[in-house]
Scaffold this active site. Sequence first.
Site, PDB file in Angstrom:
ATOM      1  CG  HIS A   1      -1.997  -1.015   1.146  1.00  0.00           C
ATOM      2  ND1 HIS A   1      -2.550  -1.602   2.251  1.00  0.00           N
ATOM      3  CD2 HIS A   1      -2.614  -1.550   0.093  1.00  0.00           C
ATOM      4  CE1 HIS A   1      -3.472  -2.456   1.865  1.00  0.00           C
ATOM      5  NE2 HIS A   1      -3.525  -2.447   0.564  1.00  0.00           N
TER       6      HIS A   1
ATOM      7  CD  GLU B   1      -1.425 -14.067 -15.828  1.00  0.00           C
ATOM      8  OE1 GLU B   1      -0.873 -13.093 -15.296  1.00  0.00           O
ATOM      9  OE2 GLU B   1      -2.604 -14.365 -15.615  1.00  0.00           O
TER      10      GLU B   1
ATOM     11  CG  ASP C   1       1.443 -13.698 -12.431  1.00  0.00           C
ATOM     12  OD1 ASP C   1       2.048 -13.938 -11.367  1.00  0.00           O
ATOM     13  OD2 ASP C   1       0.287 -13.255 -12.479  1.00  0.00           O
TER      14      ASP C   1
ATOM     15  CB  CYS D   1      -2.319  -5.736 -18.884  1.00  0.00           C
ATOM     16  SG  CYS D   1      -2.506  -7.485 -18.576  1.00  0.00           S
TER      17      CYS D   1
HETATM   18  C1  PEP Z   1       0.458  -9.801 -14.711  1.00  0.00           C
HETATM   19  O1  PEP Z   1       0.666 -10.888 -14.172  1.00  0.00           O
HETATM   20  O2  PEP Z   1       1.294  -9.205 -15.417  1.00  0.00           O
HETATM   21  C2  PEP Z   1      -0.822  -9.115 -14.516  1.00  0.00           C
HETATM   22  C3  PEP Z   1      -1.099  -8.002 -15.154  1.00  0.00           C
HETATM   23  O3  PEP Z   1      -1.694  -9.662 -13.614  1.00  0.00           O
HETATM   24  P1  PEP Z   1      -1.561  -9.466 -12.011  1.00  0.00           P
HETATM   25  O4  PEP Z   1      -0.477  -8.452 -11.759  1.00  0.00           O
HETATM   26  O5  PEP Z   1      -2.886  -9.007 -11.535  1.00  0.00           O
HETATM   27  O6  PEP Z   1      -1.200 -10.849 -11.583  1.00  0.00           O
HETATM   28 MG    MG Z   2      -0.977 -12.006 -13.389  1.00  0.00          MG
END
Ligand code: PEP
Ligand code: MG
Length: 576
Positions: free
Chosen positions: A191, A433, A457, A504
């Site tokens: 946080h 991922e 990931d 993402c």
């Molecule tokens: C990722 O793994 O890159 C992703 C965008 O998902 P999260 O960070 O929510 O696991």
């Molecule tokens: Mg992820």
Amino acid sequence: MISLRGIAAASGISIGVAHKLGKEELNVPKHAISDMDIPVQIQLFEEALIKTRREIIVLQKRISTEMGQEEAQIFDAHLLVLEDRMLIEEVISRLKKDKLNVAFIFQEVLRKYISVFSKIEDEYLKERIADINDVGKRILRNLLGEERKGLDELKDRVVLVAHDLSPSDTAAMHKKNVAGFVTDIGGKTSHTAIMAKSLEIPAVVGAEDATLKINQGDMLIVDGSLGIVIINPDEETLERYHTEELKLKGITEKFLAVKDLPAITLDGNKVEINANIEFPDEVPAVKLHGGEGIGLYRTEFFYMNRKDLPTEDDHYHAYKYVAEEMNPYPIIIRTLDLGGDKFLSQFQIPHEMQPFLGWRAIRFCLARPEVFKLQLRAILRASVHGNLKLMYPMISGVGELRQANKILEEAKVELRTKGMPFDEDIQVGVMIEVPSAAMTADILAKEVDFFSIGSNDLIQYSLAVDRANEKVAYLYDPAHPAVLRLIKNVIDAAHNADINVGMCGEMAGEPSLALILLGLGLDEFSMPPQVIPELKYLIRSITLKQAKDIADEAMKLSTGEEIEAFARAKLMEILK
Ligand code: PEP
Ligand code: MG
């Protein structure tokens, strides 16, 4: 001159004098009370709870206007601690039994709670300890009638150095007197790190023994982009960072000037620049920063900080709101990604040795089709209100994709039977991922409408580095040649099958690496809203041909460090 390596929590450079923040030690007296004092002590306790509640609500309102709803929501967890019946009842019953002053009893109960929680190996509960500690201190201060020596009272602009900073501490910071901060512990997604990013205060967390190595009054350079802290730099280093700091300040203005323009390279190739969100009320921030859509809506946060499970209508209304607000821009809704470091009290998930490799994301959803289908129906229903796409997390191969699609088809049949409209052509994509998905991207590409690379990931799984563990954070290397090769494989497979490929994970918003990704052919970049102006500026300052050359050169290098340094040098050339 010593330099420390930590975790880059909030980008930017700050140079300033170290101000060490010791752990706040409250002096809690212990004294016996009589039977007659018991009601008075209970009343004192209740008043302290009410006062604390009021303080948190005031703080929450301030944060909400200054930083946004998402950051303010962090304090919802604090308010929940204040309502914890077990904690309150234990204090009152021990007060009656032990006949000691309430401040002392409360401190004991608090310590017991923290010690029980600390023994449980669970990242989510670890975060809760920080919340309990933070609120507990506030209650104690109010019981003792003491004022917190606020960070907002700092006279000079300093770099804060602390073992850890609570969200309350971070919320009390002002840019005008805190140039940057360094902590011994904490991860990129704590946080405190999230707040630092929103406040745009350069920060390095998890710098292990920073509080031992740094002395009060030392001159510090905090490089929040690289996660480096330099103690008492020599003249030359100081000069170099000063120049870089000034340059960064100057160019922020340039970034903001292009935020509402499309992300088109100098030779006319357009890419999409989208935002990642966790809550619907982040939509205004997306628009404010020039986001052209939402590339990742992390829906699992919808389940957090509530005792019950959201109903299908709860989901529907949230998605409908985002769809309408963003229309006609696209929104990629990611289905529930539970597990790993994200646990929800509503589901009984057994403790696992390796939760990131365990019952997570799509695996959980396929095992609990009723939970999954409820969400899918809500997404489908909301799809008539805007440009919604849906995406499954953590797909490891085409088998899981087919199973998920089967449940999606059932959801569609149920809606048709009920005469409920939805977008029959809704696009369905997968997150790439897991390395096995990256390696079989050509197979997956035949059965989906798009890919979105979850680099957070993908990096942890391909390099075998727990993304939440600060001890191995030095190995977490987005520029590792193995990671870049996997990404290239995914992009090529997508383009061979004529589908779009985005990213993402946090890597998409790292400007130097984004240059390489652009050169590799990525079509869509999704990132925290604050980073969008810089990425747009960058893409508008380069030709696709230049980016391809950079990617080609990068792919020939041997280590992540070399690649990172090469890409950073190219970035500096472009931004100068
Ligand atoms: C990722 O793994 O890159 C992703 C965008 O998902 P999260 O960070 O929510 O696991
Ligand atoms: Mg992820």
